[in-house]
Design a protein around this motif. Structure first.
Motif, PDB file in Angstrom:
ATOM      1  N   HIS A 116       0.961  -1.221   0.155  1.00  0.00           N
ATOM      2  CA  HIS A 116       0.029   0.208   0.020  1.00  0.00           C
ATOM      3  C   HIS A 116       0.821   1.399   0.270  1.00  0.00           C
ATOM      4  CE1 HIS A 116      -3.512  -2.349   0.602  1.00  0.00           C
ATOM      5  NE2 HIS A 116      -2.965  -3.119   1.687  1.00  0.00           N
ATOM      6  N   LYS A 117       1.974   1.124  -0.541  1.00  0.00           N
ATOM      7  CA  LYS A 117       2.784   2.423  -0.653  1.00  0.00           C
ATOM      8  C   LYS A 117       2.486   3.196  -1.593  1.00  0.00           C
ATOM      9  CE  LYS A 117       6.347  -0.921   0.990  1.00  0.00           C
ATOM     10  NZ  LYS A 117       5.414  -2.207   0.739  1.00  0.00           N
ATOM     11  N   PRO A 118       2.436   4.385  -1.386  1.00  0.00           N
ATOM     12  CA  PRO A 118       2.149   5.517  -2.612  1.00  0.00           C
ATOM     13  C   PRO A 118       2.861   5.603  -3.534  1.00  0.00           C
ATOM     14  CG  PRO A 118       1.779   6.576  -0.260  1.00  0.00           C
ATOM     15  CD  PRO A 118       2.497   5.240  -0.050  1.00  0.00           C
ATOM     16  N   ALA A 119       4.486   5.508  -3.284  1.00  0.00           N
ATOM     17  CA  ALA A 119       5.409   5.594  -4.211  1.00  0.00           C
ATOM     18  C   ALA A 119       5.195   4.501  -5.406  1.00  0.00           C
ATOM     19  CB  ALA A 119       6.738   5.386  -3.620  1.00  0.00           C
ATOM     20  N   GLN A 166      11.716  -3.221   0.513  1.00  0.00           N
ATOM     21  CA  GLN A 166      12.655  -3.737   1.450  1.00  0.00           C
ATOM     22  C   GLN A 166      13.191  -2.673   2.407  1.00  0.00           C
ATOM     23  OE1 GLN A 166      12.628  -7.249   1.772  1.00  0.00           O
ATOM     24  NE2 GLN A 166      10.871  -6.682   0.489  1.00  0.00           N
ATOM     25  N   PHE A 167      13.370  -1.210   1.612  1.00  0.00           N
ATOM     26  CA  PHE A 167      14.297  -0.350   2.084  1.00  0.00           C
ATOM     27  C   PHE A 167      13.334   1.014   2.012  1.00  0.00           C
ATOM     28  CE2 PHE A 167      17.105  -3.167   0.235  1.00  0.00           C
ATOM     29  CZ  PHE A 167      17.730  -3.656   1.370  1.00  0.00           C
ATOM     30  N   ARG A 168      12.214   1.246   2.668  1.00  0.00           N
ATOM     31  CA  ARG A 168      11.242   2.332   2.289  1.00  0.00           C
ATOM     32  C   ARG A 168      11.929   3.710   2.622  1.00  0.00           C
ATOM     33  NH1 ARG A 168       4.975   2.663   3.922  1.00  0.00           N
ATOM     34  NH2 ARG A 168       4.312   4.568   3.174  1.00  0.00           N
ATOM     35  N   GLU A 172      12.902   6.677  -0.071  1.00  0.00           N
ATOM     36  CA  GLU A 172      12.523   7.916  -0.074  1.00  0.00           C
ATOM     37  C   GLU A 172      13.596   9.066   0.034  1.00  0.00           C
ATOM     38  OE1 GLU A 172       9.675   7.786   3.257  1.00  0.00           O
ATOM     39  OE2 GLU A 172       8.229   6.842   2.161  1.00  0.00           O
ATOM     40  N   GLU A 173      14.666   8.897   0.917  1.00  0.00           N
ATOM     41  CA  GLU A 173      15.834   9.543   0.809  1.00  0.00           C
ATOM     42  C   GLU A 173      16.537   9.423  -0.520  1.00  0.00           C
ATOM     43  OE1 GLU A 173      18.878  12.113   1.619  1.00  0.00           O
ATOM     44  OE2 GLU A 173      17.175  11.578   2.710  1.00  0.00           O
ATOM     45  N   GLN A 178      17.534  12.573  -5.723  1.00  0.00           N
ATOM     46  CA  GLN A 178      17.492  12.514  -7.046  1.00  0.00           C
ATOM     47  C   GLN A 178      17.045  13.940  -7.802  1.00  0.00           C
ATOM     48  OE1 GLN A 178      14.431   9.889  -8.590  1.00  0.00           O
ATOM     49  NE2 GLN A 178      14.566  10.516 -10.519  1.00  0.00           N
ATOM     50  N   ARG A 179      16.503  14.688  -6.991  1.00  0.00           N
ATOM     51  CA  ARG A 179      16.185  16.149  -7.188  1.00  0.00           C
ATOM     52  C   ARG A 179      17.569  16.949  -7.541  1.00  0.00           C
ATOM     53  NH1 ARG A 179      12.293  17.080  -1.980  1.00  0.00           N
ATOM     54  NH2 ARG A 179      10.973  15.830  -2.503  1.00  0.00           N
ATOM     55  N   GLN A 180      18.736  16.519  -6.908  1.00  0.00           N
ATOM     56  CA  GLN A 180      20.124  17.374  -7.096  1.00  0.00           C
ATOM     57  C   GLN A 180      21.044  16.373  -8.277  1.00  0.00           C
ATOM     58  OE1 GLN A 180      18.971  17.383  -3.747  1.00  0.00           O
ATOM     59  NE2 GLN A 180      17.951  19.096  -4.252  1.00  0.00           N
ATOM     60  N   ILE A 181      20.936  15.328  -8.087  1.00  0.00           N
ATOM     61  CA  ILE A 181      21.585  14.270  -8.968  1.00  0.00           C
ATOM     62  C   ILE A 181      21.059  13.476  -9.788  1.00  0.00           C
ATOM     63  CG2 ILE A 181      23.596  14.515  -7.420  1.00  0.00           C
ATOM     64  CD1 ILE A 181      23.105  11.905  -6.264  1.00  0.00           C
ATOM     65  N   PRO A 182      21.563  12.935 -11.025  1.00  0.00           N
ATOM     66  CA  PRO A 182      20.821  12.095 -11.616  1.00  0.00           C
ATOM     67  C   PRO A 182      20.425  10.574 -11.003  1.00  0.00           C
ATOM     68  CG  PRO A 182      22.878  12.497 -12.849  1.00  0.00           C
ATOM     69  CD  PRO A 182      22.874  12.970 -11.356  1.00  0.00           C
ATOM     70  N   ARG A 183      19.062   9.930 -11.477  1.00  0.00           N
ATOM     71  CA  ARG A 183      18.636   8.700 -10.629  1.00  0.00           C
ATOM     72  C   ARG A 183      19.687   7.830 -10.345  1.00  0.00           C
ATOM     73  NH1 ARG A 183      13.323   6.860  -9.688  1.00  0.00           N
ATOM     74  NH2 ARG A 183      13.431   4.893  -8.774  1.00  0.00           N
ATOM     75  N   ARG A 184      20.300   7.229 -11.249  1.00  0.00           N
ATOM     76  CA  ARG A 184      21.343   6.310 -11.017  1.00  0.00           C
ATOM     77  C   ARG A 184      22.234   6.427 -10.136  1.00  0.00           C
ATOM     78  NH1 ARG A 184      25.981   3.741 -12.520  1.00  0.00           N
ATOM     79  NH2 ARG A 184      25.990   1.474 -12.666  1.00  0.00           N
ATOM     80  N   GLU A 185      23.041   7.766 -10.078  1.00  0.00           N
ATOM     81  CA  GLU A 185      23.791   8.072  -9.071  1.00  0.00           C
ATOM     82  C   GLU A 185      23.339   8.178  -7.638  1.00  0.00           C
ATOM     83  OE1 GLU A 185      25.851  11.601  -9.895  1.00  0.00           O
ATOM     84  OE2 GLU A 185      26.159  11.191 -11.888  1.00  0.00           O
TER      85      GLU A 185
END
Length: 295
Positions: A116-119, A166-168, A172-173, A178-185
């Protein structure tokens, strides 16, 4: 039904071993559907009859009902309604029924990971639209593996669900970073592994074929695959479908597709620019056509 709980924050988050450990706990999930496992074994044995396969599948009403629902969906466009597993085996063949069983299992696993996680809602939305776009293009290209392409589209971002389930808190952190750096990084900094590789590890634990593992691991960059014979065209299809899904969900127009149509992409898929533009234009109708048949 098994409830998956997110693990507590660990002091050294950028450690891929904890991701592997979490996946090892998920390894047994397909065992909740022994009917699927037994049916797959029978489907792979040329000496078994359709009646034997139907007998096994009919012991689990949910499995049989889902296979019949999918067999009667717009994907196959059969002239008459499929009312029994035996008829499904006759009309669409054992290989496709095997794919439908695998799809049932994958859908159940995705539901369990999502909770039931919104993300998870956004992750699954991207998954469904990607699968729809990939299947639509594969269908127009007259590819024999269009059902496998659809399943690969559903699975392509399953690694994100692994990390979220597994690491909610860490997930979220990671989204904040991700707002400052690319998703993969951001994923590598938080988990020591990116979500495509985490997805591959999960599918390995579930025993899925290499075809799906390669697509899930390499869809962000199809051309980084260095060990043929990888399904590069299939990977590129899912890569393209994922981009289309992002643009469509953001309400963007055909100009995004126009800018995306590199010579390398078009030559890999062996299609023209208009093919991709038309595919994007038809995406809303395709989503409407398959509504209710995807996880």
């Amino acid at each position: 039904m098994l409830q998956l709980q997110a693990t507590r924050r660990i002091s050294a988050p950028a450690d891929p071993d904890r991701v592997r450990l979490a996946i090892s706990r998920l390894r047994a999930l397909p065992a909740f559907y022994p009917t699927v496992q037994k049916a797959q074994c029978l489907l792979n044995d040329p000496l078994t009859s359709n009646a034997q396969i139907e007998q096994v599948m009919s012991t689990d009403q949910a499995v049989a009902a889902r296979v019949l629902q999918l067999a009667n969906s717009a994907y196959f466009g059969l002239a008459s309604r499929v009312t029994t597993v035996s008829l499904a085996l006759t009309l669409i063949g054992r290989e496709r029924v095997s794919t439908l069983l695998r799809r049932f299992l994958v859908e159940e696993m995705i539901h369990m990971l999502s909770g039931h996680k919104p993300a998870a809602t956004r992750i699954r939305e991207i998954s469904v639209v990607t699968a729809t776009a990939a299947h639509s293009m594969a269908e127009r290209m007259l590819r024999a593996d269009k059902e496998e392409i659809l399943l690969a589209g559903l699975l392509h971002n399953v690694g994100e669900l692994v990390l979220l389930s597994q690491f909610r808190a860490d997930y979220e952190e990671m989204l904040r970073r991700q707002r400052q750096i690319p998703r993969r990084e951001a994923e590598m900094a938080m988990f020591g592994v990116d979500s495509p590789l985490a997805g591959r590890w999960l599918l390995e634990a579930w025993g899925l074929p290499e075809y799906f593992l390669a697509i899930v691991e390499h869809w962000p960059d199809p051309w980084e695959v260095r060990f043929p014979p990888a399904p590069v065209v299939s990977i590129t299809l899912v890569h393209t479908a994922r981009r289309m899904a992002e643009w469509w969900l953001e309400g963007r127009g055909r100009e995004e597709v126009e800018a995306f149509c590199s010579t390398r992409l078009l030559s890999t898929l062996e299609v023209g620019r208009e093919f991709l533009l038309d595919s994007y234009s038809q995406l809303p109708a395709e989503i409407e056509r398959v509504k209710g048949t995807l996880a």
